[in-house]
Structure formats: structure tokens, C-alpha cells
Design an enzyme around this catalytic site. Structure first.
Site, PDB file in Angstrom:
ATOM      1  CE1 TYR A  19       4.604   3.358  -3.311  1.00  0.00           C
ATOM      2  CE2 TYR A  19       6.360   4.509  -4.472  1.00  0.00           C
ATOM      3  CZ  TYR A  19       5.034   4.119  -4.377  1.00  0.00           C
ATOM      4  OH  TYR A  19       4.155   4.477  -5.364  1.00  0.00           O
ATOM      5  CE  LYS A  77       4.339   1.054  -6.223  1.00  0.00           C
ATOM      6  NZ  LYS A  77       3.098   0.302  -6.534  1.00  0.00           N
TER       7      LYS A  77
HETATM    8  P1  NAI Z   1      -4.410   6.139  -3.485  1.00  0.00           P
HETATM    9  O1  NAI Z   1      -3.975   6.165  -2.091  1.00  0.00           O
HETATM   10  O2  NAI Z   1      -5.271   7.233  -4.016  1.00  0.00           O
HETATM   11  O3  NAI Z   1      -5.157   4.770  -3.817  1.00  0.00           O
HETATM   12  C1  NAI Z   1      -4.663   3.535  -3.377  1.00  0.00           C
HETATM   13  C2  NAI Z   1      -5.839   2.675  -2.991  1.00  0.00           C
HETATM   14  O4  NAI Z   1      -5.357   1.379  -2.593  1.00  0.00           O
HETATM   15  C3  NAI Z   1      -6.643   3.224  -1.815  1.00  0.00           C
HETATM   16  O5  NAI Z   1      -8.000   3.348  -2.174  1.00  0.00           O
HETATM   17  C4  NAI Z   1      -6.440   2.194  -0.711  1.00  0.00           C
HETATM   18  O6  NAI Z   1      -7.582   2.033   0.115  1.00  0.00           O
HETATM   19  C5  NAI Z   1      -6.144   0.938  -1.496  1.00  0.00           C
HETATM   20  N1  NAI Z   1      -5.405  -0.043  -0.703  1.00  0.00           N
HETATM   21  C6  NAI Z   1      -4.352   0.197   0.098  1.00  0.00           C
HETATM   22  N2  NAI Z   1      -3.932  -0.936   0.675  1.00  0.00           N
HETATM   23  C7  NAI Z   1      -4.739  -1.917   0.235  1.00  0.00           C
HETATM   24  C8  NAI Z   1      -4.799  -3.318   0.477  1.00  0.00           C
HETATM   25  N3  NAI Z   1      -3.935  -3.910   1.310  1.00  0.00           N
HETATM   26  N4  NAI Z   1      -5.758  -4.052  -0.154  1.00  0.00           N
HETATM   27  C9  NAI Z   1      -6.645  -3.451  -0.999  1.00  0.00           C
HETATM   28  N5  NAI Z   1      -6.629  -2.122  -1.243  1.00  0.00           N
HETATM   29  C10 NAI Z   1      -5.695  -1.356  -0.641  1.00  0.00           C
HETATM   30  O7  NAI Z   1      -3.077   6.037  -4.366  1.00  0.00           O
HETATM   31  P2  NAI Z   1      -2.801   6.226  -5.930  1.00  0.00           P
HETATM   32  O8  NAI Z   1      -1.954   7.404  -6.081  1.00  0.00           O
HETATM   33  O9  NAI Z   1      -4.046   6.108  -6.703  1.00  0.00           O
HETATM   34  O10 NAI Z   1      -1.858   4.960  -6.204  1.00  0.00           O
HETATM   35  C11 NAI Z   1      -2.242   3.818  -6.931  1.00  0.00           C
HETATM   36  C12 NAI Z   1      -1.008   3.010  -7.250  1.00  0.00           C
HETATM   37  O11 NAI Z   1      -0.114   3.778  -8.065  1.00  0.00           O
HETATM   38  C13 NAI Z   1      -0.201   2.601  -6.020  1.00  0.00           C
HETATM   39  O12 NAI Z   1       0.342   1.311  -6.226  1.00  0.00           O
HETATM   40  C14 NAI Z   1       0.906   3.619  -5.990  1.00  0.00           C
HETATM   41  O13 NAI Z   1       2.037   3.148  -5.311  1.00  0.00           O
HETATM   42  C15 NAI Z   1       1.163   3.798  -7.471  1.00  0.00           C
HETATM   43  N6  NAI Z   1       1.854   5.032  -7.800  1.00  0.00           N
HETATM   44  C16 NAI Z   1       1.230   6.229  -7.658  1.00  0.00           C
HETATM   45  C17 NAI Z   1       1.901   7.391  -8.006  1.00  0.00           C
HETATM   46  C18 NAI Z   1       1.252   8.720  -7.949  1.00  0.00           C
HETATM   47  O14 NAI Z   1       1.875   9.682  -8.423  1.00  0.00           O
HETATM   48  N7  NAI Z   1       0.044   8.835  -7.435  1.00  0.00           N
HETATM   49  C19 NAI Z   1       3.312   7.368  -8.452  1.00  0.00           C
HETATM   50  C20 NAI Z   1       3.848   6.048  -8.609  1.00  0.00           C
HETATM   51  C21 NAI Z   1       3.131   4.941  -8.267  1.00  0.00           C
END
Ligand code: NAI
Length: 306
Positions: free
Chosen positions: A165, A169
Site C-alpha cells: 500500500y 501511495k
Molecule cells: P473505503 O473502503 O471506505 O472506500 C473505498 C472504495 O473504493 C470502496 O467503495 C470500494 O468498493 C472502492 N474500490 C475498491 N477497489 C476498486 C476498484 N478497483 N475500482 C473501483 N472502485 C474500487 O475506503 P476509504 O477509507 O474511503 O478510502 C478512500 C481512499 O483514501 C483510498 O484510496 C484509501 O487508500 C485512502 N486513504 C484512506 C485513509 C483512511 O484513513 N480511511 C488513510 C489514507 C488513505
């Protein structure tokens, strides 16, 4: 003056829940037409379904906004190209791309498989590459574009169990740094978001009290700022719980060593000067390093006046 997106078309990937959902809803609330992309599925990238994206579209429409659902897997360029085509066919342009989709396959480096490593790179890094590539010509042709890549403190600073990851990133930061240069004359600005939020991705990892403070809605204003008309460029913005900051990649001024000291021992002897934070700065472009070093060498060798 309120910041609005009337007439703008935005694609938000992974917008079925969590951060992406919040970004999509707020963009729509402020006038943007929004493509709610989401593959559905589980946190580890398995499974799939359109319910989540459709539910967000329904929520946006109920509030009087315009949105459409899209189920493209961001890791599949053919599907991403079709998503962008569908967007342009329906709304004529793509002004904003928020690369947000992501999965996790956490394991220590010792225990993790290369298969998982590739999958995480594929979704986060290649997913961001695919979406940016598919939108690039559209944005160049309309001489306007705002792209956000979603990075993470794990990539910027490291996090146990997240080599895959973290690599992905940090990869998106490399993509941003050069896209900024290639997009400049078309008013395409590219920025990065390093969020911290209570979502399914962090559920169970963050104490309950903190989780309640870290709502996606507190992060979204940073994304909206980064995709606004007056957005900055090449900025890594960190956001969570209503606190905002900027991260930078800096280089120390460094030290030139005379030929006899251009050895590992010479470096050890001059380490304090080489690593000193005094005079460190954020280079605008890679070539600055070459210019700085050759300048120091020419000074050191007496080829130019100090
Ligand atoms: P989440 O798991 O709630 O949402 C991610 C969404 O992306 C999900 O709805 C999933 O179905 C969708 N997804 C996954 N693979 C996919 C693909 N191949 N094509 C289309 N859609 C896809 O996660 P969250 O926390 O909302 O994360 C959003 C972004 O923020 C991610 O890139 C994550 O790595 C990043 N992030 C989140 C952090 C946190 O504290 N929640 C911290 C640092 C980064």
C-alpha cells in the site's frame, strides 16, 4: 465567496462509500455533475456489486443534484476508458477527477505475497494512472483539468504491514510530480490528498472516540479546495478530523566534497553537513538537483567564482 462547481463534470472513483461518497455528495451539492464510480466489493478487493454506487446516486438526486453510477474497475483500462467515454457522451467534458478508489491487503513484508503486492499496486497506482490517462486528452483539449490523487501517510512516512500500500501511495506522488509539469500549459492542476478518516478501511484500527472525530466529511473540504478553479498545484494536502496540513518533499542543501574525499569515509566524515536541515528546500523539478550539484562542483573546483 462560496466555492462552486456549476457546469463542471467530476468523476470520483470508489465513491460508493467512505471518503469517495462524501467527496461525490459535496461536489454535487455545490453544482457539479458527478460520476459515482465504484466496483463494489470487499476491503481486500474481492467481490463486487453496483448497490453502493447506485445508493449514492440516489442520495445526490434526492438532494436535487445530478449524478450517474459507474461500475468500472479502475485497474482495468478498457473499463476506465468506457467510463470516460460514457461521461463525455452524456455531459460533454470531464473537469475534475478524484482518484480515490482503494483496497487493502495488509501483511508484513516477510509474510505478504507478491500477488497481493501487485494487486494493491494495480488498484491504487495503476488505477490512478488509468483514470488520469483516460481523462488526459479530454482535459488537454478543453484546456482545463483538476486531478486529485489519494496518497496516504503510510506512503509518505511508512506504516507497519503496508509495504504494498505504501509503495502504491508514494507512486501516485511520483505520477503527480510529472503530470503537473506536462499539464501546466493546459491549466491541468494535479494535487494529492493524504487523508485520515474513520471508514471501513480504518474500522477497528482507530479508537472509537477518535473514529467519531475522523469523519469523511471533515476531509472532503480539502479535496474540494484541491479541485477548485483556484486550486494550488503539486500540493500534498493532509486532512482529518477538521485539521489540515501540507506535506513536502525537501532536499538538504548538501555539501560538495573534494575528489580525495568522494569516498564512503569522506561522506561519513561530512555527514552532518550533508544532512543538515539548514538551507533545505523543496525543488520545483528534478533537474534542479543536477544544476545544484554541478554548481557546487564548479565552485569547489574553482571553475567559477564563489
Ligand atoms: P473505503 O473502503 O471506505 O472506500 C473505498 C472504495 O473504493 C470502496 O467503495 C470500494 O468498493 C472502492 N474500490 C475498491 N477497489 C476498486 C476498484 N478497483 N475500482 C473501483 N472502485 C474500487 O475506503 P476509504 O477509507 O474511503 O478510502 C478512500 C481512499 O483514501 C483510498 O484510496 C484509501 O487508500 C485512502 N486513504 C484512506 C485513509 C483512511 O484513513 N480511511 C488513510 C489514507 C488513505
Amino acid at each position: 465567496m462560496s466555492i462552486r462547481y456549476d457546469g463542471k463534470v467530476a468523476i470520483v472513483t470508489g465513491a460508493g462509500q467512505g471518503l469517495g461518497r462524501s467527496h461525490a455528495i459535496e461536489l454535487a451539492k455545490r453544482g457539479a455533475k458527478v460520476v459515482v464510480n465504484d466496483l463494489g466489493g470487499n476491503l481486500d478487493g474481492s467481490g463486487g456489486g453496483s448497490e453502493a454506487a447506485l445508493a449514492v446516486v440516489a442520495e445526490i438526486e434526492a438532494a436535487g443534484g445530478e449524478a450517474m453510477a459507474n461500475g468500472a474497475n479502475v485497474a482495468d483500462y478498457g473499463q476506465v476508458e468506457a467510463m470516460v467515454k460514457q461521461t463525455v457522451d452524456k455531459w460533454g467534458r470531464v473537469d475534475i477527477l478524484v482518484n480515490n478508489a482503494g483496497i487493502l491487503r495488509d501483511k508484513s513484508f516477510a509474510k505478504g505475497s507478491l500477488e497481493d503486492f501487485r494487486l494493491v499496486l494495480d488498484v491504487h497506482l495503476m488505477g490512478t494512472v488509468n483514470c488520469s490517462k483516460a481523462c488526459w486528452d479530454v482535459m488537454r483539449d478543453q484546456a482545463y483539468g483538476r486531478i486529485v490523487v489519494t496518497t496516504s501517510s503510510s506512503g509518505l512516512y511508512g506504516n507497519f504491514g503496508q509495504t504494498n500500500y505504501g509503495s502504491a501511495k508514494m507512486g501516485v506522488i511520483g505520477l503527480m510530480n510529472t503530470l503537473v509539469q506536462e499539464g501546466a500549459k493546459y491549466d491541468i492542476r494535479v494535487n494529492a490528498l493524504a487523508p485520515t478518516a474513520g471508514t471501513r478501511m480504518t474500522e477497528g484500527l482507530i479508537p472509537e472516540e477518535a473514529f467519531a472525530l475522523l469523519t469523511p466529511e471533515t476531509v472532503t473540504p480539502a479535496v474540494l479546495y484541491l479541485v477548485s478553479e483556484d486550486a494550488p498545484n503539486k500540493t500534498i494536502m493532509c486532512a482529518g478530523a477538521g485539521a489540515y496540513a501540507v506535506a513536502r518533499i525537501v532536499e538538504t542543501d548538501g555539501a560538495w566534497l573534494p575528489p580525495g574525499e568522494q569516498t564512503p569515509e569522506g561522506i561519513a566524515a561530512h555527514w552532518d553537513a550533508i544532512a543538515s536541515v539548514e538551507g533545505e528546500r523543496q525543488p520545483e523539478a528534478g533537474f534542479e538537483q543536477t544544476v545544484k550539484f554541478t554548481g557546487k562542483a564548479m565552485e569547489g573546483l574553482g571553475l567559477v567564482d564563489k
